[in-house]
Design an enzyme around this catalytic site. Sequence first.
Site, PDB file in Angstrom:
ATOM      1  N   HIS A  64      36.915  46.167  42.039  1.00 59.21           N
ATOM      2  CA  HIS A  64      37.277  45.588  40.562  1.00 59.21           C
ATOM      3  C   HIS A  64      36.132  44.727  40.173  1.00 59.21           C
ATOM      4  CE1 HIS A  64      39.384  42.918  37.692  1.00 59.21           C
ATOM      5  NE2 HIS A  64      39.403  43.712  37.196  1.00 59.21           N
TER       6      HIS A  64
ATOM      7  N   GLU B  98      33.168  46.425  39.433  1.00 58.78           N
ATOM      8  CA  GLU B  98      33.318  47.031  38.063  1.00 58.78           C
ATOM      9  C   GLU B  98      32.644  45.924  37.006  1.00 58.78           C
ATOM     10  OE1 GLU B  98      36.435  46.728  34.770  1.00 58.78           O
ATOM     11  OE2 GLU B  98      37.238  47.745  36.451  1.00 58.78           O
ATOM     12  N   HIS B  99      33.243  44.700  37.221  1.00 58.69           N
ATOM     13  CA  HIS B  99      33.039  43.823  36.109  1.00 58.69           C
ATOM     14  C   HIS B  99      31.634  43.468  36.337  1.00 58.69           C
ATOM     15  CE1 HIS B  99      36.737  41.186  34.470  1.00 58.69           C
ATOM     16  NE2 HIS B  99      37.171  42.568  34.929  1.00 58.69           N
TER      17      HIS B  99
ATOM     18  N   GLU C 252      41.997  36.234  35.270  1.00 60.91           N
ATOM     19  CA  GLU C 252      42.468  37.665  34.943  1.00 60.91           C
ATOM     20  C   GLU C 252      43.765  37.800  35.928  1.00 60.91           C
ATOM     21  OE1 GLU C 252      39.770  40.881  35.031  1.00 60.91           O
ATOM     22  OE2 GLU C 252      41.482  42.341  35.044  1.00 60.91           O
TER      23      GLU C 252
END
Lengths: 423, 426
Positions: free
Chosen positions: A67, A70-71, A142
């Site tokens: 993840h 991905e960012h 997040e």
Amino acid sequence: MKEIKSDILQERYYEINHKSGLKIFVMPKENYKSAYAIFGTKYGSIDNRFKRSDKADYTVVPEGIAHFLEHKLFESEELDAFTRYAETGASANAYTSFDKTCYLFQCSDRFEDSLKILLDFVTHPYFTKETVEKEQGIIGQEITMYYDVPGWMSTFNLLKCLYKNHPVRIDIAGTVQSISEITDELLYECYNTFYNLNNMALVVVGNVNAEKVIALCDEYLKQADNVTVQRVFEDEPREIVKPYAEYNLAMSMPVFSFGFKEACQTPERTHKEIIETEILLEIIAGETSPLYSRLFNEGLINASFSKEYFVGYGYEAVIFDGESVNPQAVADAIKKEVARLKKEGISNALFETVRRNLYGREIMEYNDIDGVANAMIGCYFAGYELFETMDIYKSVTKEDIENRLSHMMKEQYSALSVVKSKE
Amino acid sequence: MADFTKQNISSGIDVLSVPVSRFKTNEISISIAVNLSKETASLNAIVPMLLCRSSKDYPDLTALNTKLASLYGAVLQPSVSKIGETQLLRMGLTCVDDRFSFDNEKISMECAKLLISLLFEPRLDENGSFFGNDVEREKRILAEKIESEENEKRTYVIRKAEEAMFSGEPYATGRYGSKEDVAQITRDKVFSAWKNLLETGQVLLTVVGSADVSEITQLLKACFDQVDRKFQPLKKAVFIPEAAKEKEIKESMDVKQGKLVLGFRVNMKPDNELTYAMRSFTDIFGGGPYSRLFTKVREEMSLCYYCSARYIRQKSFILVQCGCEEENMDKAVSQILKQIDEIKNGNFDYEFRSSKISLTDSINSVYDAPETLEGWYVSQMNDKCVVSPVESAALNNTVTKEQIIECAGLLSLDTVYKLVSAEGVE
């Protein structure tokens, strides 16, 4: 280029083995204005331990790194991808799930320019110590945000009840602690392992033609190294970890997830097994089922109630979730209904109703270009062919479903997770 | 480009159809709009929910759901929303097109008949009233929907900010009303509410797909011909051009992350020709990833995890919402306000260019999903003039930089709402 047609759906798509190693699927949709493209890798949050074909040992990386990657991939030395898309007008996004990471955009104009951006930024990573540190703060926030989302907490607490070792039990984004261990070197290592075009796919659906897509891939993609990667997991016991979990949040109505851990003797399920299970779940707890009607009328569930066959590499569970004043009573009723169906069998009428229902719902899925594109990439990574779904719906029998039921949903492997206010 | 047709079939009853064959489905819906008010909101909200649960022909949930399943998984959805100070009660049915049936069944006509019968022929007892059990069940479900919105903190804080900002105006009422009002509902009241909706509401039938619109229209008209219609045109939303004085509300709760909401009054009525420029302004301010709230407040300054703005044209206000830690809140507020000043000063060339392309692109994409297409038209139910997506995209392209600057000058901050973690409060 291979053409795959479905007479039932009145659709066709093209499958291309691109010389770069990338698998490409293109489904043109007549009279659509927009196109949806998705470029993904078979790499998700569960891939924390892996072995490359050109290395002797396996590698272990921090939780949440897929993840995080991905960012970070949206950034480059010059313009970040969002800034570049701002020039073409496409609306872009990305997501990481348990077993894949996907980058996507939708646009009704300048498709080729946007596809160039997609192919370019996903194949050109740029990570530095400074940008990694900055992202740790953003992703930390997040992760914290999800601690206030009841449904999210309920699901992950259930997975922690069911799974002892399999990384499906870990939050997709990791924890504040685990992401603090991520470095630019680790990101490059994961990138070079999993973002190999042989491990990836591109799907485009909508107002497009296959030749254009191939021409752009010819221009933008280099041939990938011939390296493959293997997922390595610790053994997962058949037993669950614990039968109950509770988490407190300020809220008025309890939220629950109730699930059965399944045997998962081999890491992957067949397409037929998946569809059979979906029919089975609809029979047990779908809106036409006696159980649903009873729970609904008794005030134990509402429209938020849902069920899912939660399945992926090395994990397999059946999950029911929703809001209820009495989650335990819902869990008990589900167990009881499963036992009854195992004993008494499934009625012909209910089976036929459910089959027709799901058949129609499957056709509806083909309205939305985003839904089709996501389903297509999911199918490919899982090793299925999309249009096969319709054929399975047509050929499956009640006995197939009963047989499936006889092996599943065993009470001793079930657990309940509840999120509610402190008492 | 006329991609839809709208016809008036009787006083306050319209039919809007979008004839398209590219979809696999037909989307048929009946929407009834009434004035939003605290007294009736919960009562009206329960009506579509109750009507979509059973009917004279399908007396319980299983019977109705089995019927829907046999219609190839037709999806029946009641919904309640608010458009400005109008409460919109909608019953929608999505079904696969006739061409997919096994033996040439007329799925869409069957579905249209079913939908219309649900509205006009509910399940009633021998005295002609709703069953007490049915009403009690729906009361519970409605109360749970309200609770469920409270559980989601993002929705909850917006609701609380709106309550504070519009105190004394109809808009303060939520789309479902309140739990207290739900508790007061009786079956007789629901019966009157149902009758009242049929008699006085503004009705819109929409059909997106290739179903036979004229046949469906005839069916609906025949049913409404039996109703003693006393149509009452909808009121306009209360318009307050400027915030009187800034309100600040702080609430603490057992949450892990803080939330911040800012409400701005917008000095522009819903039918002003500059509303297109206001939509662009909002996009530049806090819409896409090129917006100032995203690039400056979130990315550059890392003050919020999310930060975006939304323009509610029909009620003339803009809402900014952020996920934000308490220690950053004051700085976030001042930085959000600063972005408006930057726009007033004309510093938004990049954002303007990006927004123009991006808005046009996404408006054109509305055509590619039946539910968004239907939603597009239903949301204009109160407007005198209905605009298609392609017309709206063309209007977007005429917006000028000067207009955006003018729009930025029409905002006044009304309410600041802070939700903070209970541990952080002294």
